[in-house]
Design a protein around this motif. Sequence first.
Motif, PDB file in Angstrom:
ATOM      1  N   ILE A  85       0.837  -1.200   0.000  1.00  0.00           N
ATOM      2  CA  ILE A  85       0.000   0.000   0.000  1.00  0.00           C
ATOM      3  C   ILE A  85       0.872   1.250   0.000  1.00  0.00           C
ATOM      4  CG2 ILE A  85      -1.704   1.325   1.306  1.00  0.00           C
ATOM      5  CD1 ILE A  85      -2.848  -1.273   2.339  1.00  0.00           C
ATOM      6  N   GLU A  86       1.925   1.242   0.812  1.00  0.00           N
ATOM      7  CA  GLU A  86       2.806   2.409   0.905  1.00  0.00           C
ATOM      8  C   GLU A  86       3.479   2.702  -0.434  1.00  0.00           C
ATOM      9  OE1 GLU A  86       6.187   4.133   3.995  1.00  0.00           O
ATOM     10  OE2 GLU A  86       5.782   1.968   3.897  1.00  0.00           O
ATOM     11  N   ASN A  87       3.855   1.682  -1.168  1.00  0.00           N
ATOM     12  CA  ASN A  87       4.482   1.875  -2.477  1.00  0.00           C
ATOM     13  C   ASN A  87       3.496   2.403  -3.510  1.00  0.00           C
ATOM     14  OD1 ASN A  87       6.889   0.878  -1.440  1.00  0.00           O
ATOM     15  ND2 ASN A  87       6.487  -1.222  -2.122  1.00  0.00           N
ATOM     16  N   MET A  88       2.219   2.088  -3.335  1.00  0.00           N
ATOM     17  CA  MET A  88       1.214   2.484  -4.309  1.00  0.00           C
ATOM     18  C   MET A  88       0.630   3.867  -4.044  1.00  0.00           C
ATOM     19  SD  MET A  88      -2.361   2.703  -4.315  1.00  0.00           S
ATOM     20  CE  MET A  88      -2.676   1.703  -2.874  1.00  0.00           C
ATOM     21  N   LYS A 131      -7.102   1.479   7.685  1.00  0.00           N
ATOM     22  CA  LYS A 131      -6.550   2.683   8.294  1.00  0.00           C
ATOM     23  C   LYS A 131      -5.371   2.358   9.206  1.00  0.00           C
ATOM     24  CE  LYS A 131      -8.987   6.124   9.637  1.00  0.00           C
ATOM     25  NZ  LYS A 131      -8.609   7.143   8.637  1.00  0.00           N
ATOM     26  N   SER A 132      -5.494   1.276   9.961  1.00  0.00           N
ATOM     27  CA  SER A 132      -4.406   0.851  10.839  1.00  0.00           C
ATOM     28  C   SER A 132      -4.646  -0.602  11.200  1.00  0.00           C
ATOM     29  CB  SER A 132      -4.352   1.718  12.105  1.00  0.00           C
ATOM     30  OG  SER A 132      -5.471   1.467  12.924  1.00  0.00           O
ATOM     31  N   ALA A 133      -3.702  -1.172  11.952  1.00  0.00           N
ATOM     32  CA  ALA A 133      -3.841  -2.569  12.357  1.00  0.00           C
ATOM     33  C   ALA A 133      -5.070  -2.787  13.220  1.00  0.00           C
ATOM     34  CB  ALA A 133      -2.588  -3.021  13.101  1.00  0.00           C
ATOM     35  N   GLY A 134      -5.528  -1.751  13.897  1.00  0.00           N
ATOM     36  CA  GLY A 134      -6.699  -1.892  14.769  1.00  0.00           C
ATOM     37  C   GLY A 134      -7.952  -1.255  14.227  1.00  0.00           C
ATOM     38  N   ARG A 146      -3.274   6.526   6.205  1.00  0.00           N
ATOM     39  CA  ARG A 146      -3.228   5.202   6.796  1.00  0.00           C
ATOM     40  C   ARG A 146      -1.985   5.111   7.685  1.00  0.00           C
ATOM     41  NH1 ARG A 146      -4.685   4.714   1.440  1.00  0.00           N
ATOM     42  NH2 ARG A 146      -6.420   3.340   0.901  1.00  0.00           N
ATOM     43  N   ASP A 147      -2.081   4.329   8.708  1.00  0.00           N
ATOM     44  CA  ASP A 147      -0.926   4.017   9.544  1.00  0.00           C
ATOM     45  C   ASP A 147      -0.301   2.736   8.992  1.00  0.00           C
ATOM     46  OD1 ASP A 147       0.981   3.615  11.437  1.00  0.00           O
ATOM     47  OD2 ASP A 147      -0.392   3.046  13.040  1.00  0.00           O
ATOM     48  N   LEU A 148       0.785   2.899   8.228  1.00  0.00           N
ATOM     49  CA  LEU A 148       1.397   1.775   7.532  1.00  0.00           C
ATOM     50  C   LEU A 148       2.710   1.329   8.180  1.00  0.00           C
ATOM     51  CD1 LEU A 148       0.816   3.008   3.867  1.00  0.00           C
ATOM     52  CD2 LEU A 148      -0.570   1.395   5.188  1.00  0.00           C
ATOM     53  N   MET A 208      -8.231   2.231  -8.709  1.00  0.00           N
ATOM     54  CA  MET A 208      -9.191   2.141  -7.609  1.00  0.00           C
ATOM     55  C   MET A 208      -9.502   0.684  -7.275  1.00  0.00           C
ATOM     56  SD  MET A 208      -9.868   5.105  -6.368  1.00  0.00           S
ATOM     57  CE  MET A 208      -8.117   5.395  -6.638  1.00  0.00           C
ATOM     58  N   VAL A 209      -9.601  -0.165  -8.286  1.00  0.00           N
ATOM     59  CA  VAL A 209      -9.835  -1.590  -8.047  1.00  0.00           C
ATOM     60  C   VAL A 209      -8.634  -2.199  -7.323  1.00  0.00           C
ATOM     61  CG1 VAL A 209     -10.235  -3.840  -9.131  1.00  0.00           C
ATOM     62  CG2 VAL A 209     -11.362  -1.806 -10.047  1.00  0.00           C
ATOM     63  N   TYR A 210      -7.439  -1.836  -7.764  1.00  0.00           N
ATOM     64  CA  TYR A 210      -6.219  -2.373  -7.144  1.00  0.00           C
ATOM     65  C   TYR A 210      -6.066  -1.857  -5.711  1.00  0.00           C
ATOM     66  CZ  TYR A 210      -1.284  -3.645  -6.649  1.00  0.00           C
ATOM     67  OH  TYR A 210      -0.093  -4.177  -6.214  1.00  0.00           O
ATOM     68  N   THR A 211      -6.400  -0.584  -5.488  1.00  0.00           N
ATOM     69  CA  THR A 211      -6.322  -0.015  -4.143  1.00  0.00           C
ATOM     70  C   THR A 211      -7.276  -0.721  -3.190  1.00  0.00           C
ATOM     71  OG1 THR A 211      -5.728   2.156  -5.046  1.00  0.00           O
ATOM     72  CG2 THR A 211      -6.551   2.095  -2.783  1.00  0.00           C
ATOM     73  N   ALA A 212      -8.514  -0.959  -3.652  1.00  0.00           N
ATOM     74  CA  ALA A 212      -9.486  -1.666  -2.814  1.00  0.00           C
ATOM     75  C   ALA A 212      -9.003  -3.076  -2.493  1.00  0.00           C
ATOM     76  CB  ALA A 212     -10.839  -1.717  -3.526  1.00  0.00           C
ATOM     77  N   LEU A 213      -8.360  -3.728  -3.460  1.00  0.00           N
ATOM     78  CA  LEU A 213      -7.841  -5.080  -3.232  1.00  0.00           C
ATOM     79  C   LEU A 213      -6.728  -5.069  -2.185  1.00  0.00           C
ATOM     80  CD1 LEU A 213      -7.686  -8.081  -3.953  1.00  0.00           C
ATOM     81  CD2 LEU A 213      -6.136  -7.482  -5.828  1.00  0.00           C
ATOM     82  N   LEU A 214      -5.808  -4.109  -2.280  1.00  0.00           N
ATOM     83  CA  LEU A 214      -4.729  -4.016  -1.297  1.00  0.00           C
ATOM     84  C   LEU A 214      -5.279  -3.686   0.085  1.00  0.00           C
ATOM     85  CD1 LEU A 214      -1.885  -2.120  -3.222  1.00  0.00           C
ATOM     86  CD2 LEU A 214      -2.166  -4.581  -2.886  1.00  0.00           C
ATOM     87  N   ASP A 215      -6.255  -2.779   0.148  1.00  0.00           N
ATOM     88  CA  ASP A 215      -6.878  -2.453   1.430  1.00  0.00           C
ATOM     89  C   ASP A 215      -7.538  -3.673   2.045  1.00  0.00           C
ATOM     90  OD1 ASP A 215      -6.279   0.179   2.011  1.00  0.00           O
ATOM     91  OD2 ASP A 215      -7.906   0.993   0.811  1.00  0.00           O
ATOM     92  N   SER A 216      -8.264  -4.422   1.218  1.00  0.00           N
ATOM     93  CA  SER A 216      -8.953  -5.609   1.707  1.00  0.00           C
ATOM     94  C   SER A 216      -7.954  -6.664   2.183  1.00  0.00           C
ATOM     95  CB  SER A 216      -9.846  -6.188   0.604  1.00  0.00           C
ATOM     96  OG  SER A 216     -10.481  -7.375   1.031  1.00  0.00           O
ATOM     97  N   ASN A 217      -6.871  -6.827   1.437  1.00  0.00           N
ATOM     98  CA  ASN A 217      -5.858  -7.822   1.798  1.00  0.00           C
ATOM     99  C   ASN A 217      -5.195  -7.472   3.127  1.00  0.00           C
ATOM    100  OD1 ASN A 217      -2.641  -8.711   1.221  1.00  0.00           O
ATOM    101  ND2 ASN A 217      -4.179 -10.246   0.739  1.00  0.00           N
ATOM    102  N   ALA A 218      -4.833  -6.197   3.298  1.00  0.00           N
ATOM    103  CA  ALA A 218      -4.228  -5.768   4.562  1.00  0.00           C
ATOM    104  C   ALA A 218      -5.223  -5.875   5.714  1.00  0.00           C
ATOM    105  CB  ALA A 218      -3.714  -4.330   4.429  1.00  0.00           C
ATOM    106  N   SER A 219      -6.484  -5.549   5.444  1.00  0.00           N
ATOM    107  CA  SER A 219      -7.508  -5.627   6.495  1.00  0.00           C
ATOM    108  C   SER A 219      -7.728  -7.065   6.933  1.00  0.00           C
ATOM    109  CB  SER A 219      -8.826  -5.025   5.984  1.00  0.00           C
ATOM    110  OG  SER A 219      -8.676  -3.655   5.675  1.00  0.00           O
ATOM    111  N   GLU A 220      -7.672  -8.005   5.976  1.00  0.00           N
ATOM    112  CA  GLU A 220      -7.832  -9.421   6.333  1.00  0.00           C
ATOM    113  C   GLU A 220      -6.742  -9.873   7.287  1.00  0.00           C
ATOM    114  OE1 GLU A 220      -7.149 -13.820   4.351  1.00  0.00           O
ATOM    115  OE2 GLU A 220      -7.311 -12.077   3.039  1.00  0.00           O
ATOM    116  N   HIS A 221      -5.483  -9.540   6.972  1.00  0.00           N
ATOM    117  CA  HIS A 221      -4.374  -9.964   7.832  1.00  0.00           C
ATOM    118  C   HIS A 221      -4.453  -9.285   9.199  1.00  0.00           C
ATOM    119  CE1 HIS A 221      -2.855 -12.120   4.483  1.00  0.00           C
ATOM    120  NE2 HIS A 221      -2.392 -11.075   3.823  1.00  0.00           N
TER     121      HIS A 221
END
Length: 307
Positions: free
Chosen positions: A26-29, A163-166, A190-192, A247-260
Amino acid sequence: MQSTRKITSAMKMVASSKLHHAQQMIENMLPYEGMLEHILKTFLASDVDAKGSITQARPVKTVALLAFSSNSSLCGGFNSNVLKLTQKAIDGYQKNGVKVIVYPIGRKVAEKMQKLGVATAGNFMQLADKPNSIECAEIGRQLQADFDNGIIDRVEMIYHHFKSAGSQILQNKVLLPIDIESAMDYDHFRDLKSTIASEEATKYLQEHQKEREYENEKASALNDNFIVEPDMQTILSVLVPRYVNLMVYTALLDSNASEHAARMVAMQTATDNADELLRMLNLQYNKSRQQAITSELLDIVGGSVNN
């Protein structure tokens, strides 16, 4: 119980490692996303002639929903929240006679759509585990082509904004047509850096959010004056597809980070519960053992007195 605690603790560490990798992606994008979105939306907002069908709402007969879930479980309410909001959106559209086509990104949402009998546009389960910008671009091109040809009239994305790990915020965001007013208020912060879901991390996020809002207020007075070459349609034909793909790629990265992040918190909670249960069981065992020893001593003392 000890073995269960070891498993949950190991899963928590694995999720933390994957979250760190997802945060780096996410930070790179983000710099590219922020500049592209700023250029396109400020361009559309400042030039009346630039606004075309891409920004104009029209009667909705068919809507496409991009629903982002995971392929696996043990991540708290991550999947159930997405499925509930997706079903709510589908029920609302179908109640008004609107046809719904779902792009299920993740096995959980694909299985749910199969149970509901909702039409899907393909199988995108591999993206949930391995985000890929090329496949996201293909999805974006297909969506825009269908939107331009009148096959679909509206595109929405249902995903968790990281937004963050929590803190992961479930969103239903309109992708097409482009809503300039709401898009200008999009939260990029975001807190990355942190992979810890704690009260201190939440306070850090809130403080930096206020600083970010203050910076945006200071910068809002600036105007962008564009010189369009060779012509407006050529510029839009390049910017709009890139925006949709991103926007599709951003949503995918957000969802992936949120899952973890959700799995890390869930496994940490499970580990803490296992520790508490082990402590209670150990205490109960010690009490029972002490009672047995006391009973035996009383029997010995009672026998000595009788003799």
